[in-house]
Design a protein around this motif. Structure first.
Motif, PDB file in Angstrom:
ATOM      1  N   PHE A 136       0.834  -1.207   0.000  1.00  0.00           N
ATOM      2  CA  PHE A 136       0.000   0.000   0.000  1.00  0.00           C
ATOM      3  C   PHE A 136       0.867   1.254   0.000  1.00  0.00           C
ATOM      4  O   PHE A 136       0.644   2.173  -0.789  1.00  0.00           O
ATOM      5  CB  PHE A 136      -0.940  -0.007   1.206  1.00  0.00           C
ATOM      6  N   ALA A 156       2.479   1.936  -3.344  1.00  0.00           N
ATOM      7  CA  ALA A 156       1.540   2.478  -4.324  1.00  0.00           C
ATOM      8  C   ALA A 156       1.274   3.959  -4.050  1.00  0.00           C
ATOM      9  O   ALA A 156       1.187   4.767  -4.979  1.00  0.00           O
ATOM     10  CB  ALA A 156       0.236   1.694  -4.288  1.00  0.00           C
ATOM     11  N   VAL A 157       1.189   4.322  -2.779  1.00  0.00           N
ATOM     12  CA  VAL A 157       0.968   5.728  -2.421  1.00  0.00           C
ATOM     13  C   VAL A 157       2.194   6.558  -2.807  1.00  0.00           C
ATOM     14  O   VAL A 157       2.076   7.655  -3.374  1.00  0.00           O
ATOM     15  CB  VAL A 157       0.659   5.873  -0.914  1.00  0.00           C
ATOM     16  N   ALA A 188      -3.253   2.284  -5.553  1.00  0.00           N
ATOM     17  CA  ALA A 188      -3.314   2.562  -4.120  1.00  0.00           C
ATOM     18  C   ALA A 188      -4.687   2.218  -3.564  1.00  0.00           C
ATOM     19  O   ALA A 188      -4.800   1.685  -2.454  1.00  0.00           O
ATOM     20  CB  ALA A 188      -2.987   4.020  -3.852  1.00  0.00           C
TER      21      ALA A 188
END
Length: 69
Positions: A17, A20-21, A29
């Motif tokens: 996560f 992805a952010v 995300a």
């Protein structure tokens, strides 16, 4: 052993996560956020992590998603 494995799954999901952010990919995300929250709920339901711990992690992840918008 089961608890260690469950915690490992949570940490792996968290890393995906956060990656992805950091990449700024909002669609990925969002998918990873959903998977992360699901994993946290499952581990809290089984008693591997405390419920409040899972709720806190989900709230912080949600705040990160809100910042992306």
């Amino acid at each position: 052993m089961r608890n260690m494995s469950g915690r490992s799954v949570v940490r792996t999901s968290d890393k995906k996560f956060l990656a992805a952010v950091a990449a700024g990919d909002k669609t990925k995300a969002l998918v990873e956020f959903s998977a992360y929250c699901s994993t946290l709920d499952k581990m809290a339901k089984r008693g591997i992590i405390p419920r409040n711990n899972a709720d806190r992690k989900k709230a912080r992840a949600s705040a990160r998603m809100a910042k992306m918008a």
